[in-house]
Design a protein around this motif. Sequence first.
Motif, short mmCIF file in Angstrom:
data_model
loop_
_atom_site.label_atom_id
_atom_site.label_comp_id
_atom_site.label_asym_id
_atom_site.label_seq_id
_atom_site.Cartn_x
_atom_site.Cartn_y
_atom_site.Cartn_z
N ALA A 110 22.01 16.90 14.18
CA ALA A 110 20.92 17.82 14.62
C ALA A 110 21.28 18.93 15.55
CB ALA A 110 19.94 16.62 15.21
N SER A 111 22.11 18.41 16.56
CA SER A 111 22.72 19.60 17.57
C SER A 111 23.35 20.50 17.03
CB SER A 111 23.26 18.74 18.79
OG SER A 111 24.58 18.34 18.24
N GLN A 112 23.97 20.31 15.82
CA GLN A 112 24.71 21.47 15.43
C GLN A 112 23.69 22.20 14.18
OE1 GLN A 112 27.94 19.65 12.83
NE2 GLN A 112 28.95 19.35 14.85
N ARG A 113 22.87 21.62 13.83
CA ARG A 113 21.75 22.11 13.08
C ARG A 113 20.83 23.12 13.65
NH1 ARG A 113 19.24 19.38 7.68
NH2 ARG A 113 17.67 21.07 7.09
N TRP A 114 20.31 22.50 14.69
CA TRP A 114 19.20 22.86 15.52
C TRP A 114 19.86 22.86 16.90
CZ3 TRP A 114 17.69 18.66 12.35
CH2 TRP A 114 17.12 18.93 11.31
N ALA A 133 14.10 15.86 8.32
CA ALA A 133 14.56 16.98 8.77
C ALA A 133 13.65 18.22 8.62
CB ALA A 133 15.87 16.96 7.65
N GLN A 134 12.75 18.23 7.70
CA GLN A 134 11.81 19.29 7.41
C GLN A 134 10.95 19.28 8.69
OE1 GLN A 134 9.81 17.84 3.99
NE2 GLN A 134 11.10 18.96 2.71
N GLN A 135 10.37 18.14 9.38
CA GLN A 135 9.56 18.49 10.55
C GLN A 135 10.58 18.84 11.67
OE1 GLN A 135 8.58 14.29 10.28
NE2 GLN A 135 6.38 14.68 9.99
N SER A 169 14.51 25.55 24.44
CA SER A 169 14.92 24.39 24.33
C SER A 169 13.92 23.18 24.36
CB SER A 169 16.14 23.85 25.16
OG SER A 169 15.84 23.82 26.43
N LEU A 170 13.93 22.27 23.48
CA LEU A 170 13.21 21.11 23.45
C LEU A 170 13.71 19.94 23.25
CD1 LEU A 170 9.90 20.36 22.91
CD2 LEU A 170 10.45 20.62 20.52
N LEU A 171 13.48 18.69 24.10
CA LEU A 171 13.97 17.35 24.05
C LEU A 171 13.02 16.68 23.11
CD1 LEU A 171 15.49 14.87 24.66
CD2 LEU A 171 14.30 14.75 26.83
N VAL A 172 13.27 16.31 22.09
CA VAL A 172 12.36 15.51 21.01
C VAL A 172 12.45 13.97 21.26
CG1 VAL A 172 11.74 15.12 18.65
CG2 VAL A 172 12.47 17.46 19.51
N CYS A 173 11.46 13.35 21.68
CA CYS A 173 11.68 11.69 21.76
C CYS A 173 10.69 11.12 20.80
CB CYS A 173 11.21 11.37 23.36
SG CYS A 173 12.31 12.05 24.67
N CYS A 174 11.41 10.58 19.77
CA CYS A 174 10.53 9.73 18.82
C CYS A 174 11.23 8.39 18.53
CB CYS A 174 10.92 10.84 17.54
SG CYS A 174 12.39 10.98 17.10
N SER A 175 10.43 7.56 17.52
CA SER A 175 10.64 6.41 17.20
C SER A 175 12.08 6.45 16.41
CB SER A 175 9.73 5.67 16.64
OG SER A 175 8.43 5.74 17.16
N ALA A 176 11.92 7.27 15.28
CA ALA A 176 13.50 7.44 14.70
C ALA A 176 13.36 9.15 14.26
CB ALA A 176 13.31 6.52 13.61
N PHE A 177 14.60 9.25 13.47
CA PHE A 177 14.52 10.38 12.81
C PHE A 177 15.34 10.00 11.47
CE2 PHE A 177 16.79 10.53 16.86
CZ PHE A 177 18.21 10.61 16.75
N ARG A 178 15.03 10.94 10.19
CA ARG A 178 15.47 10.39 9.14
C ARG A 178 16.48 11.38 8.64
NH1 ARG A 178 10.51 10.06 6.05
NH2 ARG A 178 9.40 10.96 7.76
N GLY A 179 17.41 11.21 7.84
CA GLY A 179 18.28 12.07 7.23
C GLY A 179 19.19 12.95 8.00
N VAL A 180 19.29 12.76 9.46
CA VAL A 180 20.23 13.55 10.13
C VAL A 180 20.53 12.48 11.43
CG1 VAL A 180 18.59 14.56 11.37
CG2 VAL A 180 20.71 15.76 11.11
#
Length: 144
Positions: free
Chosen positions: A72-76, A41-43, A56-67
């Motif tokens: 995520a769409s509401q927070r960021w 979440a910090q990153q 806007s940014l599409l973030v493609c990652c292996s996984a995201f933690r804590g959210v």
Amino acid sequence: MAEALAKLEGFNYSPSETRWWQHGHSSERDFIYVTTQNLSAQQLQALSDELGAEQSLLVCCSAFRGVTAGQASQRWPNLTLKKIPKMVLSRCEWGHDDYSLNVANLPMAAPQASADKEQIEGTVARRAKKTAPGQGGLFGEDAA
């Protein structure tokens, strides 16, 4: 992998020289970032802050933690999170120090000049044997 995901998601692959997170774009304000890391979440907050509200940014990652993606769409609101499809991950090679081509080492060939020299010396030696005893050479040298 970033190029493949950009194409799959409808983005033009064009990495930025100044923005480490910009791997491509679909418009002047819509970008894509691809990473195999698990993002916290910090990153994600740091990415959102650097991006700003206008882009806007599409973030493609292996996984995201804590959210979750919904949280995520509401927070960021300027980030869209998406996991890298297993199909793409399975086609990539991992754990190599380098990605050199496997080229077989061929034996070293004899230098062309020395091969020619050996052939000429052999020809001269054979011709010398064919010369009749006591016959001089063509240019006045004595027979051996």
